[in-house]
Design a protein around this motif. Sequence first.
Motif, PDB file in Angstrom:
ATOM      1  N   PHE A  70       0.925  -1.269   0.074  1.00 10.65           N
ATOM      2  CA  PHE A  70      -0.090  -0.086   0.047  1.00 10.65           C
ATOM      3  C   PHE A  70       0.926   1.234  -0.010  1.00 10.65           C
ATOM      4  O   PHE A  70       0.172   2.416   0.209  1.00 10.65           O
ATOM      5  CB  PHE A  70      -0.951  -0.043   1.265  1.00 10.65           C
ATOM      6  CG  PHE A  70      -1.838  -1.134   1.143  1.00 10.65           C
ATOM      7  CD1 PHE A  70      -3.288  -0.604   0.566  1.00 10.65           C
ATOM      8  CD2 PHE A  70      -2.027  -2.041   1.601  1.00 10.65           C
ATOM      9  CE1 PHE A  70      -4.135  -1.533   0.494  1.00 10.65           C
ATOM     10  CE2 PHE A  70      -3.154  -3.183   1.603  1.00 10.65           C
ATOM     11  CZ  PHE A  70      -4.202  -2.820   1.016  1.00 10.65           C
ATOM     12  N   GLY A  71       2.079   1.079  -0.494  1.00  8.31           N
ATOM     13  CA  GLY A  71       2.957   2.366  -0.483  1.00  8.31           C
ATOM     14  C   GLY A  71       2.547   3.400  -1.148  1.00  8.31           C
ATOM     15  O   GLY A  71       2.579   4.701  -0.949  1.00  8.31           O
ATOM     16  N   LEU A  76      -0.165   8.794  -1.226  1.00  9.22           N
ATOM     17  CA  LEU A  76      -1.169   9.361  -1.965  1.00  9.22           C
ATOM     18  C   LEU A  76      -1.803  10.252  -0.787  1.00  9.22           C
ATOM     19  O   LEU A  76      -2.529  11.358  -1.108  1.00  9.22           O
ATOM     20  CB  LEU A  76      -2.165   8.457  -2.470  1.00  9.22           C
ATOM     21  CG  LEU A  76      -3.218   9.187  -3.640  1.00  9.22           C
ATOM     22  CD1 LEU A  76      -2.489   9.768  -4.787  1.00  9.22           C
ATOM     23  CD2 LEU A  76      -3.997   8.161  -4.149  1.00  9.22           C
ATOM     24  N   ALA A  77      -2.031   9.505   0.581  1.00  6.72           N
ATOM     25  CA  ALA A  77      -2.874   9.966   1.585  1.00  6.72           C
ATOM     26  C   ALA A  77      -2.016  11.269   1.973  1.00  6.72           C
ATOM     27  O   ALA A  77      -2.726  12.417   2.475  1.00  6.72           O
ATOM     28  CB  ALA A  77      -2.909   9.361   2.571  1.00  6.72           C
ATOM     29  N   GLY A  78      -0.749  11.481   1.698  1.00  4.89           N
ATOM     30  CA  GLY A  78       0.029  12.881   2.038  1.00  4.89           C
ATOM     31  C   GLY A  78       0.212  13.639   0.914  1.00  4.89           C
ATOM     32  O   GLY A  78       1.093  14.716   0.972  1.00  4.89           O
ATOM     33  N   ASP A  79      -0.260  13.554  -0.326  1.00 10.85           N
ATOM     34  CA  ASP A  79       0.068  14.198  -1.322  1.00 10.85           C
ATOM     35  C   ASP A  79      -1.022  15.386  -1.556  1.00 10.85           C
ATOM     36  O   ASP A  79      -2.040  15.433  -1.631  1.00 10.85           O
ATOM     37  CB  ASP A  79      -0.132  13.394  -2.750  1.00 10.85           C
ATOM     38  CG  ASP A  79       0.595  13.949  -3.670  1.00 10.85           C
ATOM     39  OD1 ASP A  79       0.772  15.095  -4.122  1.00 10.85           O
ATOM     40  OD2 ASP A  79       0.614  13.227  -5.070  1.00 10.85           O
ATOM     41  N   TYR A 280       2.022   4.497  -9.153  1.00 13.82           N
ATOM     42  CA  TYR A 280       1.185   5.814  -8.462  1.00 13.82           C
ATOM     43  C   TYR A 280       0.183   6.251  -9.421  1.00 13.82           C
ATOM     44  O   TYR A 280      -0.924   6.654  -8.689  1.00 13.82           O
ATOM     45  CB  TYR A 280       2.297   6.810  -8.183  1.00 13.82           C
ATOM     46  CG  TYR A 280       1.863   7.914  -7.153  1.00 13.82           C
ATOM     47  CD1 TYR A 280       1.923   7.609  -5.976  1.00 13.82           C
ATOM     48  CD2 TYR A 280       1.555   9.219  -7.865  1.00 13.82           C
ATOM     49  CE1 TYR A 280       1.465   8.561  -5.019  1.00 13.82           C
ATOM     50  CE2 TYR A 280       1.342  10.045  -6.811  1.00 13.82           C
ATOM     51  CZ  TYR A 280       1.268   9.857  -5.573  1.00 13.82           C
ATOM     52  OH  TYR A 280       0.867  10.909  -4.648  1.00 13.82           O
ATOM     53  N   GLY A 281       0.351   6.177 -10.710  1.00  9.98           N
ATOM     54  CA  GLY A 281      -0.808   6.612 -11.630  1.00  9.98           C
ATOM     55  C   GLY A 281      -2.030   5.699 -11.598  1.00  9.98           C
ATOM     56  O   GLY A 281      -3.068   6.264 -11.288  1.00  9.98           O
ATOM     57  N   ALA A 285      -5.664   6.724 -10.391  1.00 10.01           N
ATOM     58  CA  ALA A 285      -6.964   5.952 -11.164  1.00 10.01           C
ATOM     59  C   ALA A 285      -7.739   5.033 -10.385  1.00 10.01           C
ATOM     60  O   ALA A 285      -9.082   4.920 -10.388  1.00 10.01           O
ATOM     61  CB  ALA A 285      -6.383   5.240 -12.386  1.00 10.01           C
ATOM     62  N   THR A 286      -7.413   4.063  -9.566  1.00 10.10           N
ATOM     63  CA  THR A 286      -8.204   3.421  -8.664  1.00 10.10           C
ATOM     64  C   THR A 286      -9.204   4.194  -7.817  1.00 10.10           C
ATOM     65  O   THR A 286     -10.303   4.028  -7.478  1.00 10.10           O
ATOM     66  CB  THR A 286      -7.371   2.382  -7.695  1.00 10.10           C
ATOM     67  OG1 THR A 286      -6.459   1.687  -8.554  1.00 10.10           O
ATOM     68  CG2 THR A 286      -8.220   1.471  -6.994  1.00 10.10           C
ATOM     69  N   VAL A 287      -8.441   5.437  -7.038  1.00 13.15           N
ATOM     70  CA  VAL A 287      -9.492   6.071  -6.435  1.00 13.15           C
ATOM     71  C   VAL A 287     -10.364   6.692  -7.168  1.00 13.15           C
ATOM     72  O   VAL A 287     -11.638   6.988  -6.696  1.00 13.15           O
ATOM     73  CB  VAL A 287      -8.453   7.249  -5.715  1.00 13.15           C
ATOM     74  CG1 VAL A 287      -9.484   8.267  -5.018  1.00 13.15           C
ATOM     75  CG2 VAL A 287      -7.520   6.626  -4.724  1.00 13.15           C
TER      76      VAL A 287
END
Length: 311
Positions: A70-71, A76-79, A280-281, A285-287
């Motif tokens: 889940f890296g 992403l949570a801190g982006d 990461y992209g 896209a998953t979100v």
Amino acid sequence: MMTPSSEPIAPLAPPAASWWSKHQISIVPWLFLLPALVMFGVYVIGPIFESIALSFYDWDGLGTPKYIGFGNYVELAGDEDFYIALKNNVIWFFGFLLAIPAGLGLALLLNQKVFGIRLAKSLFFFPFVISQVVIGLVFSWFYDPTNGLLLHVMGFFGMEPVAILSDDTLVTYGIVIAGLYPQIAYCMILYLTGLNNLRPDLIEAARLEGAKGWTMLWKIVLPQLRPATFIAVVVTVVGSLRSFDMVSIMTQGGPFGQSRVLAYYMYEKALSEYGYRMGYGTAIATVLFLLMLVYIVFVLRRVYKQEQETE
């Protein structure tokens, strides 16, 4: 002549129905759907799961993918840029909903039987058939702070010119207005089709009862336009969530990334020279897919309930 000792011959039993004859009514539709289901599974469902799986890897698109769990999602949570893109998607969502009442108003206006109304309909229909690229370029020229039409309009009213596409607080709203231009035309077409299918007996009965104006619209017309409204809402919301082309054409995410949406941020991270981070992209896209999935499930439930009510 039948003798006392003779017995009547029993009639032959009908042949037992085969398994196919018993189930063909329920099976045949699935046989017709099978090719489409196979294509849908190979080209839609398969890539979705493959993308979700790729979001758990660190991969530049060329080398060997490295599993990081889940890296990507933790990063992403801190982006901060991700939250800016998410906020812009929310602005797109609520801004695009304005296309529905605007399309309804234009449809009611253009549904009148007056001279030249067909020409007016074709002019309002025109934005829907124009390429998004053309619309993006036209609005970029319209917003041009040096010689655009908006500059002259604001100057006519004694206002100072504003560089909308260079202002980080106004840029997203300016792009949403450009996106609304063809979306309003599409909603207008849906409502015009619905207005042509109104039941005249209900209209006449309401007029005999004295209904007119807002009462006629609210009580008689809008309930019959519910299917058109449903389709307009579905298409408009999906269009707001997958907004990419207008951002790419008009600002390319600028200024300073303030006009990014999730779809464009995914492209930047995965496929542009700024990133080449496929894992990461695909996490972005998953979100976006999960957000759309929530809405799609809601829509399917509404469709199922409506079908149950009509049966």
